[in-house]
Design a protein around this motif. Structure first.
Motif, short mmCIF file in Angstrom:
data_model
loop_
_atom_site.label_atom_id
_atom_site.label_comp_id
_atom_site.label_asym_id
_atom_site.label_seq_id
_atom_site.Cartn_x
_atom_site.Cartn_y
_atom_site.Cartn_z
N ASP A 45 -4.03 -0.32 0.34
CA ASP A 45 -3.27 0.28 1.43
C ASP A 45 -2.71 -0.85 2.29
N PRO A 46 -1.37 -1.03 2.31
CA PRO A 46 -0.78 -2.15 3.07
C PRO A 46 -1.01 -2.06 4.57
N GLU A 47 -1.39 -0.88 5.05
CA GLU A 47 -1.68 -0.74 6.47
C GLU A 47 -3.11 -1.17 6.79
N GLN A 48 -3.95 -1.28 5.77
CA GLN A 48 -5.35 -1.63 6.00
C GLN A 48 -5.72 -3.02 5.51
N PHE A 49 -5.00 -3.52 4.51
CA PHE A 49 -5.33 -4.82 3.93
C PHE A 49 -4.07 -5.60 3.64
N CYS A 50 -4.15 -6.91 3.83
CA CYS A 50 -3.06 -7.76 3.36
C CYS A 50 -3.64 -9.06 2.79
N ARG A 51 -2.87 -9.64 1.92
CA ARG A 51 -3.22 -10.93 1.35
C ARG A 51 -2.16 -11.92 1.82
N GLU A 52 -2.60 -13.03 2.39
CA GLU A 52 -1.64 -13.99 2.94
C GLU A 52 -2.07 -15.42 2.67
#
Length: 423
Positions: A233-240
């Protein structure tokens, strides 16, 4: 990043367990020391506090052995009988003088290593000793949380656990030629044989509680199936990944350090730059900050044009956690383990987008960020550790709630304990 409570609880476990790991690697088998190590880098550092047995920190950063006095408690000029003294009771668990004394000196060592504060400094600070005693009691309460959770969830050490504890004791004893030498070394760590065994059992119970309740589909753990949904879920997790240009990066090095700088590891470079920066006066530090901003602005343009952002991270970044920039960081929304501005900026990006402006953090400096797609193969291969990291706020909340409701009763002379009472 491990949260403060967990770090403190684990530090106490490490303090005991490092003693059992002392190897017979010096000329004298009766001399054995443990030491702590911590990252010198600004980012993704974890704080570990380990008391060095029988040592005090001195100005040059090394340690010097000092005699450890025999256990004693003096109140109003009179030495108290400590043989069966219960100093306090925490939710029904009695704390005898030996355990209180151990945590007293553990906390004192932490004050000294973290803040440079000695017992004299604490004594001279208004209200300082009262606050210090509160910290001692907090450390003792942390010791009891695992017991509370274990009792409520029918978790207990079994024969295999107790056998493991005994093996640790036997292994520790084997490093010394005589039982007397072993007990002398225990004394340097403010331990008795009985307390040493108790602490090892407490450490084992803490680990068993953690493994039973907080990981591997435990009572408080996020399930693997739920986590796979959350992480996508892009609103809950991101990879950066990011290029970090800290203020200290532009501090000038002395000739000797500059000569070997290019051959250093990134951690060593970070440490050298930090030391150089912190030795500057305010005006010189501001000049270094201005130069860091100029460099960051230049790199921002380059980052937006490059086809290989990872290579730029490896070439120009100062985050030791990204020396291998292949995976990047997986960050949950609202994570407190990273700079708030970094988290907000990362989530504001679309996948494969590079930030169009610098992200600033007063502690870390400047960030240029790229958001990457979630790699589910990586998630599958690392799901246990990722869930544990994701669940840290829940773990911390559970422990904090138990700490807050714990009731403490003290022996009748508690209020008369002073900075000169315990030895």
């Amino acid at each position: 990043m491990i949260k403060k409570y967990l770090a403190a609880a684990l530090a106490l476990t490490m303090c005991v367990c490092t003693f059992t790991a002392c190897a017979k690697d010096s000329d004298s088998s009766s001399s054995s020391k443990s030491s702590s190590s911590s990252s010198k880098a600004d980012s993704s550092s974890a704080s570990s506090e380990v008391m060095t047995p029988g040592s005090d920190l001195i100005d040059d950063g090394e340690t010097a052995e000092t005699p450890v006095p025999d256990p004693a408690l003096v109140i109003d000029g009179e030495e108290q009988d400590i043989s069966n003294l219960v100093v306090c009771t925490i939710d029904g668990y009695d704390v005898d003088f030996d355990m209180f004394r151990y945590y007293y000196y553990y906390t004192l060592n932490r004050y000294q290593s973290s803040y440079g504060a000695t017992i004299d400094t604490i004594k001279e600070t208004e209200g300082g000793f009262d606050l210090f005693l509160e910290d001692v009691v907090t450390s003792l309460k942390q010791e009891m949380v695992a017991k509370e959770l274990a009792e409520e969830n029918d978790i207990a050490l079994d024969d295999a656990d107790l056998k493991s504890v005994q093996e640790q004791i036997d292994s520790a004893k084997a490093n010394y030629d005589t039982d007397e030498a072993f007990q002398d070394e225990l004394k340097k760590s403010y331990l008795t044989p009985e307390l040493f065994e108790t602490m090892l059992k407490n450490a084992a119970l803490y680990q068993k509680v953690h493994d039973t309740l907080f990981i591997n589909e435990g009572k408080y753990a996020t399930t693997k199936e739920d986590f796979k949904t959350i992480v996508q879920d892009p609103e809950q997790f991101c990879r950066e990944i990011h290029i970090m240009i800290p203020y200290y990066s532009q501090a000038e090095l002395d000739d000797s350090t500059a000569e070997s700088y290019d051959t250093m590891s990134l951690s060593e470079k970070v440490y050298a730059k930090q030391m150089a920066f912190y030795q500057l006066d305010e005006d010189a530090q501001q000049k270094a900050k201005d130069k860091a901003k100029e460099l960051a602005e230049s790199l921002l343009k380059e980052a937006q044009e490059t086809d290989d952002f990872s290579k730029l991270v490896e070439k120009e970044g100062y985050d030791v956690g990204l020396e291998d920039a292949t995976n990047g960081y997986y960050i949950s929304k609202g994570s407190t383990g990273y700079p708030e501005s970094l988290v907000e900026a990362a989530f504001a990006l679309d996948e494969d987008e590079v930030s169009s402006e610098l992200t600033v953090d007063e502690t870390y400096g400047y960030f240029i960020i790229k958001r990457l797609p979630i790699d589910m193969e990586y998630v599958e291969n690392n799901i246990e550790s990722m869930i544990e990291s994701y669940d840290y706020p829940v773990i911390e909340k559970v422990y904090s709630e138990y700490l807050e409701k714990m009731k403490v009763t003290y022996f009748d002379k508690w209020d008369k304990i002073t900075a000169d009472s315990v030895s």
